[in-house]
Every structure is written in structure tokens, then in C-alpha cells.
Design a protein around this motif. Structure first.
Motif, PDB file in Angstrom:
ATOM      1  N   UNK A 230     -10.537  24.332 -84.105  1.00 42.83           N
ATOM      2  CA  UNK A 230      -9.588  24.589 -84.714  1.00 42.83           C
ATOM      3  C   UNK A 230      -8.490  23.840 -84.687  1.00 42.83           C
ATOM      4  N   UNK A 231      -8.313  23.200 -83.604  1.00 43.30           N
ATOM      5  CA  UNK A 231      -7.031  21.855 -83.547  1.00 43.30           C
ATOM      6  C   UNK A 231      -6.540  21.350 -84.221  1.00 43.30           C
ATOM      7  N   UNK A 232      -8.526  20.384 -84.442  1.00 48.52           N
ATOM      8  CA  UNK A 232      -8.098  19.317 -85.517  1.00 48.52           C
ATOM      9  C   UNK A 232      -7.505  20.243 -86.281  1.00 48.52           C
ATOM     10  N   UNK A 233      -7.274  21.124 -87.386  1.00 46.05           N
ATOM     11  CA  UNK A 233      -6.467  21.300 -88.140  1.00 46.05           C
ATOM     12  C   UNK A 233      -5.279  21.347 -88.748  1.00 46.05           C
ATOM     13  N   UNK A 234      -4.730  22.513 -87.470  1.00 51.05           N
ATOM     14  CA  UNK A 234      -3.675  23.167 -87.597  1.00 51.05           C
ATOM     15  C   UNK A 234      -3.005  22.558 -87.921  1.00 51.05           C
ATOM     16  N   UNK A 235      -1.708  22.966 -88.696  1.00 51.84           N
ATOM     17  CA  UNK A 235      -0.609  22.387 -89.768  1.00 51.84           C
ATOM     18  C   UNK A 235      -0.825  20.786 -89.298  1.00 51.84           C
ATOM     19  N   UNK A 236      -1.919  20.586 -89.957  1.00 51.41           N
ATOM     20  CA  UNK A 236      -2.455  19.208 -90.457  1.00 51.41           C
ATOM     21  C   UNK A 236      -2.790  19.332 -91.638  1.00 51.41           C
ATOM     22  N   UNK A 237      -3.035  17.876 -92.628  1.00 54.52           N
ATOM     23  CA  UNK A 237      -3.468  17.669 -93.751  1.00 54.52           C
ATOM     24  C   UNK A 237      -4.689  17.135 -94.015  1.00 54.52           C
ATOM     25  N   UNK A 238      -5.844  17.969 -94.316  1.00 56.24           N
ATOM     26  CA  UNK A 238      -7.531  17.475 -94.038  1.00 56.24           C
ATOM     27  C   UNK A 238      -7.121  17.583 -95.456  1.00 56.24           C
ATOM     28  N   UNK A 239      -8.894  16.472 -95.402  1.00 55.58           N
ATOM     29  CA  UNK A 239      -9.174  15.862 -97.413  1.00 55.58           C
ATOM     30  C   UNK A 239     -10.165  15.915 -97.129  1.00 55.58           C
TER      31      UNK A 239
ATOM     32  N   UNK B  99      -0.157  24.264 -92.363  1.00 58.93           N
ATOM     33  CA  UNK B  99      -1.580  23.018 -93.251  1.00 58.93           C
ATOM     34  C   UNK B  99      -1.849  23.002 -94.648  1.00 58.93           C
ATOM     35  N   UNK B 100      -1.767  22.121 -94.745  1.00 60.41           N
ATOM     36  CA  UNK B 100      -2.741  21.175 -95.876  1.00 60.41           C
ATOM     37  C   UNK B 100      -4.138  21.285 -96.694  1.00 60.41           C
ATOM     38  N   UNK B 101      -4.160  21.624 -97.236  1.00 60.15           N
ATOM     39  CA  UNK B 101      -5.819  21.131 -97.967  1.00 60.15           C
ATOM     40  C   UNK B 101      -5.857  19.729 -99.412  1.00 60.15           C
TER      41      UNK B 101
END
Length: 437
Positions: A207-216, A241-243
Motif C-alpha cells: 500500500x505504501x508504494x501507491x498511497x498519495x502517489x500517481x500510478x500508471x 492518490x492518482x491513477x
């Protein structure tokens, strides 16, 4: 001489071959089913598993729920072994997660007193050949034992011999590259730490890899859909968190919400992703062909062509959900007959072409379609489908049942292949190392 006569075990067995075990590569559901059928027939078998437990690949994506109810997930011989113990069968109508499949079925099977002694954990098969023969030597080849080179967890390397080899090692550890040309994009090595494997545990351990970050998320299939749904949930919980869903083709043709799909969990994925895109939680970008990757601080820049123009897309993390391919390096000394396109056994390839077949329209197939020029060598399970993402566990169970019968000289059972699969309204799927199970 007919094909069946060419392939009879009596034609390939010497006295020494008959004293050697069958080697099975991989202790996932298919590899263990292969072992169960052989043990049931009184044939010696050794299963080599690179991980420390059975179904090590499934454990990596075990948080993901499978498509099929359990009635499609349990092999017949394996069930007979388990029913001889105090095993309590799980509900056959419920669709389990990967972890539940292991806990309720795979782990008890691997621990069964008749199966457990045949499994060697922490043992990776790094190459397969024939004793004293590379792939160019022919004389006496069919009577020569196979040779497997093993690398053990302590670093020791050694060789063992086998009368036959069944490769059930799967494909989850060998994903397709991000580049549309089938190659890794230029600069990929510089950002390797920012690219995650398909089906990460977005809401759990990672979860910490993605929370509050932009993931493609890159990919057009069901493993991409699973990850997008998890990220959509996280986006509602964790501010910032953006997707983004990046599709290299004009559309996500493999993620369908067809009402004709008899596996409702599979059809539901498409509907849920559609809602995420419509609500703006997920931004969808079509026809983006990645050619280069660059580091940007703690993130990654994707550079590629879209609609004939060079464009860039910045992200913190990228999930590679572009599908999988078989690891063939370990088989370079074996004579293989593979389809030029999907890298499946040549006789099987027309039956599983993802442009023509879904999981539910694949014809039953067994030892004949899975045979290679080296008699006694077979690739089964997800790996037998090469790059085609249409595999179901039930299909693999019928594969190994047929091969076990052939190895036992039971030609009637070997050629009588039957399979009942759920119909589907989708063209293909690609969920992880166990296929679209």
C-alpha cells in the motif's frame, strides 16, 4: 506409422528409463495435479519447486480473487487424495482468492502423506537436456534419460536424471516488456525500481508504494483491471492518490462486461473499471506506445507515440500488466516444436489462438497436442499456452490427466480427453501465473 504409435511409451523406454522418476517442474496446482495422477498410477515422480512452499507464484498475487468457482479449480486425482483424509471441501460455488485456493486446496494437497515426500522445495531447474546429448545429436536419443540441472537454495548446483519431464513452471515470473515492440523501452534499467510486477497488493502489503502517489497501469487485460479497481479504492481513502490507465492499443478489448460471460466475477471487472473511468477516478489514455523511460526525481517519465506525435507522461510508479511469456532459456537443449507466434506447442496453438478463442471455447487437448520432438517432454499449464492469455486451471488438469495415462501406457485414457468449461463473452484474459482461473 501413425502418430499414436510413434508416441507410445514402449517406443521410448529403455530398461534404465523405466527405473527413473518422472520430473515435474513447479509445485503449483498443475504440477501437483500431475504428481497426483502419476502417484495414483504407481509411477515414481519428483516435483522440483523453486520456492519454499507450494504455489509460490500464486502467493505473490494471492490477494486477488479468481474468476472461477471452486468446482473448476480442483483436480480429480487431487480430490481423491484429499478425500482420503479429514479434509473439508470448501464451497464449490464460491470464487476464492489466490490465498484461499492455497489454504483450502493446494497446501493440504502438498502436505498429503502420499504427495509430500515427492516434492523438493528450494530447488530451481535451470536447464533440461538429455544425458550426454545436446539437441543436435539424434542416435539413441529417445532411449536416453533426460538430464535436469538443479540449483538449490544453498547455492549448490547438481544434475539428476528422469524418464520424462513435465514443465509446469508457469509464466508469472516472466512478464512481457512495457514496449509495444516486444522489447524493454530504452532506459528501462535506470527506472527498474519504479516498475512493479502485475497484480501488486495495492490495499495490503504494498500500500505504501501507491498511497498519495500517481500510478500508471499499463495493460489491456484483467490483471490491469484488478489493479485499477484496487487503486480506485485507495484513491478514495488516501488523498493525493492518482491513477492513470495506459493502453497501448486503441481500446481495452480484453476487459469486457459481456452478459454472455458465465463467470460473473470476470464480467464484473469490466463494469467496475468503466465506472471508475466515467467518474474520473481513473484517467484512461489509449494508443500510447512506450518507447523510452527516464527517471524524474523519485518517479518515472514515460515517453512514447500517441496519434503520431511524441508525448510524455510522468508518474511515481508504473505497474506492468502487459501479460506474460514462457521462459524458454531453460529448454534450449531440448527439441521443441513451438508455434512461431504464441510460443505454445505447435499442435496446440491453433486451438488457443486468442484472436479466435476465449477461455471457454478452447477444445479439450492432451498428450498428443502437447508433445514435442523429444519424446517424454511436455509443457503444461499456463506455460503451455505460451503468450496466449486464455488458460483455465480446469484445462491444465485435463492436460496432466492425459499425459499421466500416456506415461502409464493407458492409451485409451490418454486419447479420451473431455472438458466442460464455462462460456465467455470475452476474447481473452490474463490474470497472473495461474491463468484466467
Amino acid at each position: 506409422m501413425s502418430t499414436l504409435l510413434d508416441l507410445t511409451p514402449r517406443a521410448v523406454e529403455s530398461d534404465r528409463l523405466a527405473t527413473l522418476p518422472v520430473a515435474v517442474i513447479g509445485a503449483g496446482p498443475i504440477g501437483l495435479a500431475m504428481a497426483a495422477h502419476l502417484i495414483e498410477r504407481g509411477i515414481d515422480v519428483t516435483v522440483f519447486e523453486a520456492g519454499d512452499t507450494a504455489a509460490a507464484a500464486i502467493r505473490r498475487w494471492g490477494h486477488t480473487r479468481l474468476f472461477s468457482p471452486r468446482r473448476y479449480l480442483i483436480d480429480s486425482a487431487s480430490r481423491r487424495f484429499l478425500e482420503s483424509t479429514d479434509w473439508t471441501p470448501p464451497s464449490e460455488r464460491r470464487t476464492p482468492t489466490g490465498h484461499e485456493l492455497i489454504d483450502d486446496y493446494v497446501a493440504p494437497l502438498a502436505a498429503h502423506p502420499d504427495v509430500a515426500p515427492h516434492i523438493r522445495y528450494g530447488t530451481r531447474v535451470v536447464a533440461v537436456s538429455r544425458e550426454g546429448m545436446d539437441r543436435t545429436r539424434t542416435t539413441g536419443r529417445e532411449k536416453t534419460p533426460f538430464l535436469l540441472r538443479l540449483q538449490h537454495r544453498d547455492g549448490h548446483v547438481g544434475d539428476v536424471s528422469a524418464r520424462a519431464v513435465v514443465d509446469a513452471s508457469g509464466t508469472y515470473s516472466t512478464p512481457n516488456p512495457l514496449g509495444s515492440a516486444g522489447l524493454s523501452p530504452l532506459g528501462a534499467d535506470a527506472v527498474a525500481g519504479k516498475i512493479l510486477h502485475a497484480l501488486p497488493d495495492v490495499l495490503g502489503a504494498e500500500k505504501s508504494e501507491f498511497a498519495g502517489r500517481h500510478t500508471v497501469v499499463v495493460g489491456a487485460g484483467h490483471s490491469a483491471a484488478n489493479t485499477l479497481i484496487a487503486l480506485g479504492t485507495l484513491a478514495r481513502e488516501a488523498p493525493g492518490t492518482r491513477v492513470t490507465w495506459l493502453i497501448r492499443n486503441p481500446s481495452a478489448i480484453r476487459v469486457s462486461s459481456s452478459p454472455d460471460d458465465e463467470l460473473p466475477n470476470r464480467a464484473a471487472l469490466g463494469s467496475r473499471v468503466d465506472r471508475l473511468v466515467a467518474s474520473g477516478v481513473v484517467t484512461q489514455i489509449d494508443s500510447f506506445e512506450i518507447t523510452r523511460l527516464e527517471p524524474t526525481g523519485d518517479g518515472i517519465r514515460l515517453i512514447g507515440a500517441k496519434d503520431g506525435e511524441i508525448q510524455t507522461l510522468d508518474a511515481d510508479r508504473v505497474v506492468n500488466a502487459t501479460g506474460f511469456r514462457p521462459d524458454l532459456d531453460m529448454l534450449r537443449a531440448v527439441r521443441l516444436s513451438l508455434d512461431d507466434i504464441v510460443e505454445a506447442p505447435a499442435k496446440l496453438a491453433p486451438l488457443i489462438d486468442p484472436n479466435l478463442h476465449s477461455c471457454g471455447t478452447v477444445s479439450p487437448h492432451g498428450f498428443q497436442e502437447l508433445s514435442h520432438p523429444d519424446p517424454g517432454f511436455f509443457i503444461v499449464g499456463m506455460k503451455s499456452y505460451g503468450r496466449a492469455p486464455t488458460f483455465l486451471l480446469a484445462t491444465g488438469y485435463e492436460q496432466v490427466r492425459s499425459i499421466a495415462a500416456w506415461l502409464d501406457g493407458d492409451m485409451g485414457a490418454a486419447v479420451n480427453v473431455e472438458l466442460s468449461l464455462p462460456a465467455t463473452g470475452v476474447c481473452s484474459t490474463d490474470i497472473g501465473g495461474s491463468g484466467c482461473c
